[in-house]
Motif scaffolding. Structure first.
Motif, PDB file in Angstrom:
ATOM      1  N   GLU A   1       0.825  -1.211   0.000  1.00 11.55           N
ATOM      2  CA  GLU A   1       0.000   0.000   0.000  1.00 11.55           C
ATOM      3  C   GLU A   1       0.862   1.264   0.000  1.00 11.55           C
ATOM      4  O   GLU A   1       0.525   2.253  -0.650  1.00 11.55           O
ATOM      5  CB  GLU A   1      -0.965  -0.029   1.180  1.00 11.55           C
ATOM      6  CG  GLU A   1      -2.042  -1.094   0.991  1.00 11.55           C
ATOM      7  CD  GLU A   1      -2.892  -1.371   2.223  1.00 11.55           C
ATOM      8  OE1 GLU A   1      -2.498  -0.979   3.345  1.00 11.55           O
ATOM      9  OE2 GLU A   1      -3.952  -2.006   2.057  1.00 11.55           O
ATOM     10  N   ALA A   2       1.998   1.221   0.698  1.00 10.40           N
ATOM     11  CA  ALA A   2       2.928   2.357   0.664  1.00 10.40           C
ATOM     12  C   ALA A   2       3.480   2.539  -0.753  1.00 10.40           C
ATOM     13  O   ALA A   2       3.620   3.671  -1.233  1.00 10.40           O
ATOM     14  CB  ALA A   2       4.068   2.145   1.664  1.00 10.40           C
ATOM     15  N   ALA A   3       3.764   1.427  -1.427  1.00 12.18           N
ATOM     16  CA  ALA A   3       4.245   1.506  -2.813  1.00 12.18           C
ATOM     17  C   ALA A   3       3.192   2.140  -3.707  1.00 12.18           C
ATOM     18  O   ALA A   3       3.510   2.983  -4.553  1.00 12.18           O
ATOM     19  CB  ALA A   3       4.611   0.110  -3.328  1.00 12.18           C
ATOM     20  N   PHE A   4       1.930   1.742  -3.522  1.00 14.39           N
ATOM     21  CA  PHE A   4       0.849   2.326  -4.330  1.00 14.39           C
ATOM     22  C   PHE A   4       0.805   3.841  -4.143  1.00 14.39           C
ATOM     23  O   PHE A   4       0.630   4.597  -5.105  1.00 14.39           O
ATOM     24  CB  PHE A   4      -0.507   1.743  -3.942  1.00 14.39           C
ATOM     25  CG  PHE A   4      -0.644   0.257  -4.090  1.00 14.39           C
ATOM     26  CD1 PHE A   4       0.222  -0.494  -4.878  1.00 14.39           C
ATOM     27  CD2 PHE A   4      -1.656  -0.406  -3.431  1.00 14.39           C
ATOM     28  CE1 PHE A   4       0.078  -1.870  -5.009  1.00 14.39           C
ATOM     29  CE2 PHE A   4      -1.816  -1.775  -3.548  1.00 14.39           C
ATOM     30  CZ  PHE A   4      -0.944  -2.509  -4.340  1.00 14.39           C
ATOM     31  N   GLU A   5       0.957   4.269  -2.906  1.00  9.99           N
ATOM     32  CA  GLU A   5       0.923   5.705  -2.613  1.00  9.99           C
ATOM     33  C   GLU A   5       2.116   6.422  -3.249  1.00  9.99           C
ATOM     34  O   GLU A   5       1.960   7.471  -3.882  1.00  9.99           O
ATOM     35  CB  GLU A   5       0.912   5.921  -1.101  1.00  9.99           C
ATOM     36  CG  GLU A   5       0.713   7.352  -0.694  1.00  9.99           C
ATOM     37  CD  GLU A   5       0.608   7.507   0.820  1.00  9.99           C
ATOM     38  OE1 GLU A   5       1.177   8.482   1.335  1.00  9.99           O
ATOM     39  OE2 GLU A   5      -0.029   6.660   1.477  1.00  9.99           O
ATOM     40  N   LEU A   6       3.305   5.866  -3.077  1.00 15.74           N
ATOM     41  CA  LEU A   6       4.504   6.489  -3.639  1.00 15.74           C
ATOM     42  C   LEU A   6       4.453   6.541  -5.165  1.00 15.74           C
ATOM     43  O   LEU A   6       4.896   7.520  -5.777  1.00 15.74           O
ATOM     44  CB  LEU A   6       5.760   5.731  -3.193  1.00 15.74           C
ATOM     45  CG  LEU A   6       6.120   5.842  -1.717  1.00 15.74           C
ATOM     46  CD1 LEU A   6       7.185   4.812  -1.355  1.00 15.74           C
ATOM     47  CD2 LEU A   6       6.596   7.260  -1.391  1.00 15.74           C
ATOM     48  N   LEU A   7       3.914   5.481  -5.772  1.00 15.54           N
ATOM     49  CA  LEU A   7       3.877   5.399  -7.229  1.00 15.54           C
ATOM     50  C   LEU A   7       2.620   6.024  -7.831  1.00 15.54           C
ATOM     51  O   LEU A   7       2.515   6.156  -9.047  1.00 15.54           O
ATOM     52  CB  LEU A   7       3.976   3.932  -7.671  1.00 15.54           C
ATOM     53  CG  LEU A   7       5.300   3.246  -7.346  1.00 15.54           C
ATOM     54  CD1 LEU A   7       5.204   1.753  -7.597  1.00 15.54           C
ATOM     55  CD2 LEU A   7       6.423   3.862  -8.160  1.00 15.54           C
ATOM     56  N   GLU A   8       1.666   6.366  -6.962  1.00 16.03           N
ATOM     57  CA  GLU A   8       0.390   6.944  -7.392  1.00 16.03           C
ATOM     58  C   GLU A   8      -0.353   6.011  -8.346  1.00 16.03           C
ATOM     59  O   GLU A   8      -0.954   6.446  -9.327  1.00 16.03           O
ATOM     60  CB  GLU A   8       0.601   8.330  -8.002  1.00 16.03           C
ATOM     61  CG  GLU A   8       1.209   9.310  -7.022  1.00 16.03           C
ATOM     62  CD  GLU A   8       1.493  10.676  -7.614  1.00 16.03           C
ATOM     63  OE1 GLU A   8       1.549  10.815  -8.858  1.00 16.03           O
ATOM     64  OE2 GLU A   8       1.665  11.609  -6.825  1.00 16.03           O
ATOM     65  N   THR A   9      -0.293   4.710  -8.049  1.00 16.52           N
ATOM     66  CA  THR A   9      -1.036   3.699  -8.796  1.00 16.52           C
ATOM     67  C   THR A   9      -1.191   2.464  -7.919  1.00 16.52           C
ATOM     68  O   THR A   9      -0.319   2.169  -7.107  1.00 16.52           O
ATOM     69  CB  THR A   9      -0.343   3.306 -10.121  1.00 16.52           C
ATOM     70  OG1 THR A   9      -1.154   2.340 -10.793  1.00 16.52           O
ATOM     71  CG2 THR A   9       1.040   2.725  -9.906  1.00 16.52           C
ATOM     72  N   ASP A  10      -2.307   1.758  -8.119  1.00 19.80           N
ATOM     73  CA  ASP A  10      -2.480   0.498  -7.398  1.00 19.80           C
ATOM     74  C   ASP A  10      -2.188  -0.688  -8.318  1.00 19.80           C
ATOM     75  O   ASP A  10      -2.475  -1.829  -7.993  1.00 19.80           O
ATOM     76  CB  ASP A  10      -3.878   0.385  -6.789  1.00 19.80           C
ATOM     77  CG  ASP A  10      -4.990   0.439  -7.820  1.00 19.80           C
ATOM     78  OD1 ASP A  10      -4.697   0.641  -9.010  1.00 19.80           O
ATOM     79  OD2 ASP A  10      -6.159   0.277  -7.428  1.00 19.80           O
ATOM     80  N   ARG A  11      -1.576  -0.388  -9.471  1.00 20.32           N
ATOM     81  CA  ARG A  11      -1.204  -1.437 -10.436  1.00 20.32           C
ATOM     82  C   ARG A  11       0.242  -1.239 -10.881  1.00 20.32           C
ATOM     83  O   ARG A  11       0.522  -1.075 -12.077  1.00 20.32           O
ATOM     84  CB  ARG A  11      -2.145  -1.410 -11.636  1.00 20.32           C
ATOM     85  CG  ARG A  11      -3.591  -1.440 -11.211  1.00 20.32           C
ATOM     86  CD  ARG A  11      -4.519  -2.435 -11.725  1.00 20.32           C
ATOM     87  NE  ARG A  11      -4.127  -3.228 -12.835  1.00 20.32           N
ATOM     88  CZ  ARG A  11      -4.052  -4.562 -12.764  1.00 20.32           C
ATOM     89  NH1 ARG A  11      -4.292  -5.183 -11.650  1.00 20.32           N
ATOM     90  NH2 ARG A  11      -3.733  -5.250 -13.822  1.00 20.32           N
ATOM     91  N   PRO A  12       1.183  -1.279  -9.956  1.00 20.66           N
ATOM     92  CA  PRO A  12       2.576  -1.078 -10.354  1.00 20.66           C
ATOM     93  C   PRO A  12       3.114  -2.284 -11.112  1.00 20.66           C
ATOM     94  O   PRO A  12       2.686  -3.415 -10.898  1.00 20.66           O
ATOM     95  CB  PRO A  12       3.305  -0.935  -9.015  1.00 20.66           C
ATOM     96  CG  PRO A  12       2.497  -1.774  -8.081  1.00 20.66           C
ATOM     97  CD  PRO A  12       1.067  -1.568  -8.523  1.00 20.66           C
ATOM     98  N   LEU A  13       4.049  -2.020 -11.998  1.00 19.96           N
ATOM     99  CA  LEU A  13       4.795  -3.089 -12.631  1.00 19.96           C
ATOM    100  C   LEU A  13       5.659  -3.744 -11.558  1.00 19.96           C
ATOM    101  O   LEU A  13       6.239  -3.057 -10.708  1.00 19.96           O
ATOM    102  CB  LEU A  13       5.694  -2.521 -13.736  1.00 19.96           C
ATOM    103  CG  LEU A  13       6.723  -3.471 -14.353  1.00 19.96           C
ATOM    104  CD1 LEU A  13       6.039  -4.643 -15.059  1.00 19.96           C
ATOM    105  CD2 LEU A  13       7.631  -2.716 -15.309  1.00 19.96           C
ATOM    106  N   LEU A  14       5.721  -5.060 -11.577  1.00 20.63           N
ATOM    107  CA  LEU A  14       6.628  -5.778 -10.689  1.00 20.63           C
ATOM    108  C   LEU A  14       6.887  -7.139 -11.274  1.00 20.63           C
ATOM    109  O   LEU A  14       6.164  -7.606 -12.138  1.00 20.63           O
ATOM    110  CB  LEU A  14       6.069  -5.894  -9.267  1.00 20.63           C
ATOM    111  CG  LEU A  14       4.738  -6.604  -9.082  1.00 20.63           C
ATOM    112  CD1 LEU A  14       4.951  -8.069  -8.772  1.00 20.63           C
ATOM    113  CD2 LEU A  14       3.975  -5.945  -7.964  1.00 20.63           C
TER     114      LEU A  14
END
Length: 178
Positions: free
Chosen positions: A101-114
């Motif tokens: 969830e912190a990654a989603f906030e930092l990246l401003e997306t809930d669908r990050p590439l990983l």
């Protein structure tokens, strides 16, 4: 407590990078098991990326001890969750979900590439389903020879899949993954 290492915080206090390097040193064997070139990537890509504002690291602490690590890349071309590590004593306690969830906030997306290796996929599969991540491609030999790397929510860049110089073969389908 969380320590955020981004361009602003590192410009204000360059010694914050020592916290990141110390944590990596403590976990280097674990991190190199999935990505043998982790140290090289950290020094050549992550640290400069933090300094120019293209990457952010977050270290999660409990009782002044580091228990989790998150590294993201946020460029115009790519919103990527690069590294997520939860120390064994803190696994299955919700910390991984909070770091996602912190990654989603930092990246401003809930669908990050990983991407995740076939070795680590069982550990992450439930959380990927929880967040509705979609399996996009599979690659052999990206980070470890003869080990399949699965990308979610997008495709790995050409520079990522050339790390070992092996002939990379994309696997067209994988049953059970979205």
């Amino acid at each position: 407590m969380r320590l955020l290492l981004n361009q602003k915080s590192v410009n204000e206090n360059p010694l914050l990078l020592i916290n990141l390097l110390d944590l990596i040193e403590q976990d280097v064997q674990f991190l190199k098991a999935s990505y043998p070139l982790f140290n090289e990537w950290l020094i050549k890509k992550v640290v400069p990326g933090i300094c120019i504002g293209e990457r952010t690291a977050l270290i999660e602490y409990r009782d002044s001890a580091p228990v989790g690590l998150l590294i993201v890349k946020h460029t115009v071309e790519e919103k990527k969750l690069c590294t997520l590590r939860v120390r064994p004593n803190f696994e299955s306690k919700g910390l991984g979900v909070r770091l996602f969830e912190a990654a989603f906030e930092l990246l401003e997306t809930d669908r990050p590439l990983l991407s995740v290796s076939e070795i680590s996929l069982p550990k992450f599969f439930t959380i990927f389903e929880h967040f509705g991540f979609s399996h996009e491609a599979s690659y052999e030999g990206v980070y470890l020879p003869r080990v399949i790397e699965f990308s979610f929510n997008g495709l790995l860049s050409n520079s990522s899949i050339k790390n070992y110089g092996d002939s990379i073969s994309s696997i067209s389908s994988l049953s059970g993954l979205r």
